[in-house]
Scaffold this active site. Structure first.
Site, PDB file in Angstrom:
ATOM      1  N   TYR A 117     -55.023  75.278 -77.758  1.00 43.51           N
ATOM      2  CA  TYR A 117     -55.758  75.890 -76.666  1.00 43.51           C
ATOM      3  C   TYR A 117     -55.088  75.673 -75.155  1.00 43.51           C
ATOM      4  CZ  TYR A 117     -59.331  74.586 -80.164  1.00 43.51           C
ATOM      5  OH  TYR A 117     -60.345  74.413 -81.159  1.00 43.51           O
ATOM      6  N   LYS A 170     -54.158  63.973 -79.121  1.00 46.09           N
ATOM      7  CA  LYS A 170     -53.771  65.372 -79.823  1.00 46.09           C
ATOM      8  C   LYS A 170     -52.443  65.580 -80.395  1.00 46.09           C
ATOM      9  CE  LYS A 170     -57.529  67.475 -78.373  1.00 46.09           C
ATOM     10  NZ  LYS A 170     -58.966  67.857 -79.484  1.00 46.09           N
ATOM     11  N   SER A 201     -54.201  71.299 -78.331  1.00 46.56           N
ATOM     12  CA  SER A 201     -54.327  71.480 -76.928  1.00 46.56           C
ATOM     13  C   SER A 201     -52.898  71.791 -76.448  1.00 46.56           C
ATOM     14  CB  SER A 201     -54.865  70.311 -76.044  1.00 46.56           C
ATOM     15  OG  SER A 201     -54.590  70.710 -74.655  1.00 46.56           O
ATOM     16  N   ALA A 202     -52.527  72.823 -75.286  1.00 39.48           N
ATOM     17  CA  ALA A 202     -51.374  72.716 -74.790  1.00 39.48           C
ATOM     18  C   ALA A 202     -50.877  71.762 -74.108  1.00 39.48           C
ATOM     19  CB  ALA A 202     -51.728  74.214 -73.932  1.00 39.48           C
ATOM     20  N   THR A 203     -51.848  70.395 -74.082  1.00 41.46           N
ATOM     21  CA  THR A 203     -51.254  69.648 -73.293  1.00 41.46           C
ATOM     22  C   THR A 203     -50.192  68.824 -74.222  1.00 41.46           C
ATOM     23  OG1 THR A 203     -53.750  69.179 -72.771  1.00 41.46           O
ATOM     24  CG2 THR A 203     -52.344  67.182 -72.422  1.00 41.46           C
ATOM     25  N   ASP A 237     -51.194  66.636 -62.918  1.00 42.05           N
ATOM     26  CA  ASP A 237     -51.149  68.317 -62.773  1.00 42.05           C
ATOM     27  C   ASP A 237     -49.816  68.862 -62.822  1.00 42.05           C
ATOM     28  OD1 ASP A 237     -54.010  68.606 -63.197  1.00 42.05           O
ATOM     29  OD2 ASP A 237     -54.265  68.875 -60.895  1.00 42.05           O
ATOM     30  N   GLY A 240     -70.758  71.631 -79.471  1.00 41.95           N
ATOM     31  CA  GLY A 240     -70.101  71.378 -78.191  1.00 41.95           C
ATOM     32  C   GLY A 240     -69.852  72.747 -77.619  1.00 41.95           C
ATOM     33  N   SER A 278     -72.775  62.821 -78.488  1.00 44.49           N
ATOM     34  CA  SER A 278     -72.417  62.148 -77.328  1.00 44.49           C
ATOM     35  C   SER A 278     -72.051  62.823 -76.195  1.00 44.49           C
ATOM     36  CB  SER A 278     -71.112  61.192 -77.771  1.00 44.49           C
ATOM     37  OG  SER A 278     -70.156  62.116 -78.149  1.00 44.49           O
ATOM     38  N   ASN A 279     -71.554  63.989 -76.364  1.00 44.19           N
ATOM     39  CA  ASN A 279     -71.370  65.072 -75.359  1.00 44.19           C
ATOM     40  C   ASN A 279     -71.667  66.467 -75.491  1.00 44.19           C
ATOM     41  OD1 ASN A 279     -70.107  65.695 -72.670  1.00 44.19           O
ATOM     42  ND2 ASN A 279     -68.108  66.288 -73.458  1.00 44.19           N
ATOM     43  N   TYR A 292     -55.643  61.047 -73.585  1.00 44.20           N
ATOM     44  CA  TYR A 292     -56.503  62.333 -74.400  1.00 44.20           C
ATOM     45  C   TYR A 292     -55.465  63.236 -74.778  1.00 44.20           C
ATOM     46  CZ  TYR A 292     -57.815  67.076 -74.843  1.00 44.20           C
ATOM     47  OH  TYR A 292     -57.952  68.431 -75.260  1.00 44.20           O
ATOM     48  N   ASN A 316     -64.935  67.680 -64.448  1.00 47.07           N
ATOM     49  CA  ASN A 316     -63.440  67.714 -64.180  1.00 47.07           C
ATOM     50  C   ASN A 316     -62.972  68.803 -64.060  1.00 47.07           C
ATOM     51  OD1 ASN A 316     -63.543  64.608 -64.559  1.00 47.07           O
ATOM     52  ND2 ASN A 316     -64.045  65.248 -66.650  1.00 47.07           N
TER      53      ASN A 316
HETATM   54  C1  WQD Z   1     -57.101  73.772 -63.814  1.00 48.09           C
HETATM   55  C2  WQD Z   1     -56.492  73.820 -62.334  1.00 48.09           C
HETATM   56  C3  WQD Z   1     -56.183  72.010 -61.195  1.00 48.09           C
HETATM   57  C4  WQD Z   1     -60.597  71.131 -60.933  1.00 48.09           C
HETATM   58  C5  WQD Z   1     -57.556  70.393 -68.919  1.00 48.09           C
HETATM   59  C6  WQD Z   1     -56.899  69.559 -69.969  1.00 48.09           C
HETATM   60  C7  WQD Z   1     -56.635  70.318 -70.930  1.00 48.09           C
HETATM   61  C8  WQD Z   1     -57.804  71.393 -71.492  1.00 48.09           C
HETATM   62  C9  WQD Z   1     -58.361  72.042 -70.436  1.00 48.09           C
HETATM   63  C10 WQD Z   1     -58.886  70.247 -73.385  1.00 48.09           C
HETATM   64  C11 WQD Z   1     -55.382  73.000 -62.115  1.00 48.09           C
HETATM   65  C12 WQD Z   1     -57.209  72.828 -60.570  1.00 48.09           C
HETATM   66  C13 WQD Z   1     -59.328  71.623 -61.127  1.00 48.09           C
HETATM   67  C14 WQD Z   1     -60.931  71.306 -59.506  1.00 48.09           C
HETATM   68  C15 WQD Z   1     -58.755  72.258 -58.849  1.00 48.09           C
HETATM   69  N1  WQD Z   1     -58.807  70.635 -71.782  1.00 48.09           N
HETATM   70  N2  WQD Z   1     -58.533  72.190 -60.174  1.00 48.09           N
HETATM   71  N3  WQD Z   1     -60.238  71.924 -58.486  1.00 48.09           N
HETATM   72  O1  WQD Z   1     -56.142  70.179 -66.029  1.00 48.09           O
HETATM   73  O2  WQD Z   1     -55.423  72.693 -66.836  1.00 48.09           O
HETATM   74  O3  WQD Z   1     -56.412  71.210 -68.319  1.00 48.09           O
HETATM   75  O4  WQD Z   1     -58.596  71.041 -69.228  1.00 48.09           O
HETATM   76  O5  WQD Z   1     -58.329  70.934 -74.250  1.00 48.09           O
HETATM   77  O6  WQD Z   1     -55.995  69.847 -72.177  1.00 48.09           O
HETATM   78  O7  WQD Z   1     -55.784  68.925 -69.569  1.00 48.09           O
HETATM   79  O8  WQD Z   1     -57.792  72.050 -66.475  1.00 48.09           O
HETATM   80  O9  WQD Z   1     -59.578  72.990 -65.392  1.00 48.09           O
HETATM   81  O10 WQD Z   1     -59.102  70.545 -64.799  1.00 48.09           O
HETATM   82  O11 WQD Z   1     -57.498  72.514 -63.896  1.00 48.09           O
HETATM   83  O12 WQD Z   1     -58.117  72.855 -57.934  1.00 48.09           O
HETATM   84  O13 WQD Z   1     -62.037  70.649 -59.110  1.00 48.09           O
HETATM   85  O14 WQD Z   1     -57.180  73.793 -61.602  1.00 48.09           O
HETATM   86  O15 WQD Z   1     -55.475  71.394 -60.270  1.00 48.09           O
HETATM   87  O16 WQD Z   1     -54.514  73.557 -61.530  1.00 48.09           O
HETATM   88  P1  WQD Z   1     -56.187  71.541 -66.744  1.00 48.09           P
HETATM   89  P2  WQD Z   1     -58.599  71.974 -65.077  1.00 48.09           P
END
Ligand code: WQD
Length: 435
Positions: A247, A223, A194-196, A387, A77, A101-102, A219, A268
């Site tokens: 992360y 974690k 994850s920082a999530t 968000d 990955g 798978s990904n 998700y 995404n």
């Molecule tokens: C970043 C910023 C959005 C897409 C996620 C997971 C986290 C980690 C990283 C795995 C936000 C904005 C996004 C778009 C936008 N994954 N945005 N237009 O949500 O901070 O974190 O990915 O570990 O666990 O939660 O990352 O890149 O989706 O968003 O404006 O098309 O960009 O609102 O402010 P996120 P993201």
């Protein structure tokens, strides 16, 4: 490279293995109760010389990289393949287990090209972490000393639609992996967290002392749950040596442009979406909200170069082997166990891996414009559900304990990401296999 195509009987074995794993975890949890009680229990068990705990020794990490074999689950990955490069460059032997798978096996061909390694120092098994038979074969055929565990589903939005698949694959899969590892005497594990897990953080910059809050999606819950499971593994058996790496937002690519982020379908995450607009695959960047209480109203995150992140995993192995840092338990959730006689750490270490710098969505768009040399169209859209306005890390602990700091800034992240995207507009899917 080894492929497991025989999936007959995998589910019954899986169900049995998972039930056993769950029963065992529940039984330990029931005995252990709170952390305080657990620690007493652990001391009690050790004092009582609990045979089942003492007989399953752990592999020692008090040796050099060339004598150490690391199992990298999810190693084909995005973060996994970059971590394989760093491990191989440091002389480790690497075994990758990935169900593809990904991800793509082409990534591993590229890892070989980057490192110049085409022998068995990089072995690959195509299998799921849910497949106990496959795991037994991996541990039997390779003297695995440590595991870096990336394998898991990771799309936030998808996890809301498919919670069962996420809990099954991420949680049950990790239980099966840990049980197989323990049965083969390997209790050294670095976990891709994850920082999530901080949810809406109580303060920023976020330190490891920041309380965990409910994640806003399955998700993130997986974690958080797995951090607890891995902590309980140590509490129930003090030979475990666990590092939880939280992360922030990994982006960028290896400077060669040969490996990078290759999301399936419409991205995404922000960076791959911006990169696909830059390369002409998508028309316009959607900016999810410009009314947040931030410098320019758009969301702020701590973007970290994937190569910096990969190097943090190598540093974590050094820490587990007692080669760097003090091993002190100086933050919430960290447990400093008694080190083994050879200095190998035991316990649970928790580290944020970020840059300590927040960048807004528009900062990212403009940095990418500088990288690709063209203006990128964007349109402000409504906020995305779930968000948060802002989060970025305090990384002092990783600096002081792991001897690790992130080196690359946002411009470098975008320049490397653009090189990967422009050289591989369709990711690995149309890549010609390396001759
Ligand atoms: C970043 C910023 C959005 C897409 C996620 C997971 C986290 C980690 C990283 C795995 C936000 C904005 C996004 C778009 C936008 N994954 N945005 N237009 O949500 O901070 O974190 O990915 O570990 O666990 O939660 O990352 O890149 O989706 O968003 O404006 O098309 O960009 O609102 O402010 P996120 P993201």
């Amino acid at each position: 490279m080894y492929k497991f195509t025989d999936r007959r009987g995998a589910i019954p074995r899986l169900l049995f293995a998972t039930r056993v794993a769950f029963d065992e975890i529940i039984q330990r949890y029931a005995i252990a109760g709170t952390i305080a009680v657990r620690e007493k229990f652990v001391r009690g068990a050790a004092a009582a010389g609990n045979e089942s705990e003492k007989t399953m020794a752990n592999k020692s990490l008090a040796k050099g990289p060339s004598d150490t074999c690391v199992l990298v689950t999810g190693g084909a990955g995005f973060i996994g393949s970059h971590t394989c490069v760093e491990l191989l460059n440091r002389g480790y032997r690497v075994v990758v287990l990935d169900d593809l798978s990904n991800s793509s096996e082409v990534a591993l061909d590229r890892v070989r090209t980057i490192t110049g390694i085409d022998d068995d120092r990089l072995a690959f098994y195509e299998a799921s972490i849910l497949d106990r038979e496959a795991l037994d074969r991996v541990f039997t055929e390779n003297d695995i000393d440590a595991i870096i565990h990336f394998a898991g589903f990771k799309a936030v939005g998808e996890s809301v639609q498919k919670p069962l698949e996420y809990y099954w694959n991420n949680v049950a899969g990790t239980l099966v992996l840990c049980e197989a590892a323990r049965d083969h005497g390997c209790k050294n594990l670095v976990f891709s967290s994850s920082a999530t897990v901080y949810g809406e953080p109580e303060f920023i910059p976020i330190t490891e002392d920041c309380p965990k809050h409910d994640a806003t999606n399955p998700y993130g819950q997986t974690k958080s749950m797995l951090e607890q499971v891995l902590t309980d593994l140590y509490v129930g058996d003090n030979e475990w040596n666990v590092v939880l790496l939280r992360y922030f937002n990994p982006i960028g690519a290896h400077e060669s442009g040969l490996i990078g982020e290759d999301p399936k379908g419409i991205p995404n995450n922000l960076l791959p979406y911006v990169a696909q607009v830059a390369v002409g695959k998508l028309a316009c960047v959607g900016v999810f909200g410009d009314d947040y209480p931030t410098s320019d109203g758009t969301g702020v995150r701590d973007y970290i170069h994937v190569v910096d992140l990969a190097r943090g995993h190598v540093a974590a192995l050094d820490w587990m082997g007692g080669k760097v840092g003090t091993g002190a338990a100086n933050t919430l959730g960290t447990i400093a166990g008694e080190p083994a006689d050879d200095g190998t750490r035991r316990g649970v270490g928790i580290f944020n891996l970020g840059t300590g710098t927040g960048s807004s969505v528009l900062d990212v768009v403009h940095a990418f414009e500088r990288a690709c040399g063209k203006e990128l169209p964007y349109e402000v859209k409504p906020r995305r559900a779930g968000d948060i306005a802002e989060n970025y890390a305090a990384c002092d602990k990783a600096r002081d304990e792991l001897g690790w700091i992130a080196e690359y800034d946002l411009d470098r992240m975008c320049a490397d990401s653009w090189r990967w995207q422009s050289q591989n507009p369709n990711g690995y899917s149309t890549a010609a296999p390396i001759a």
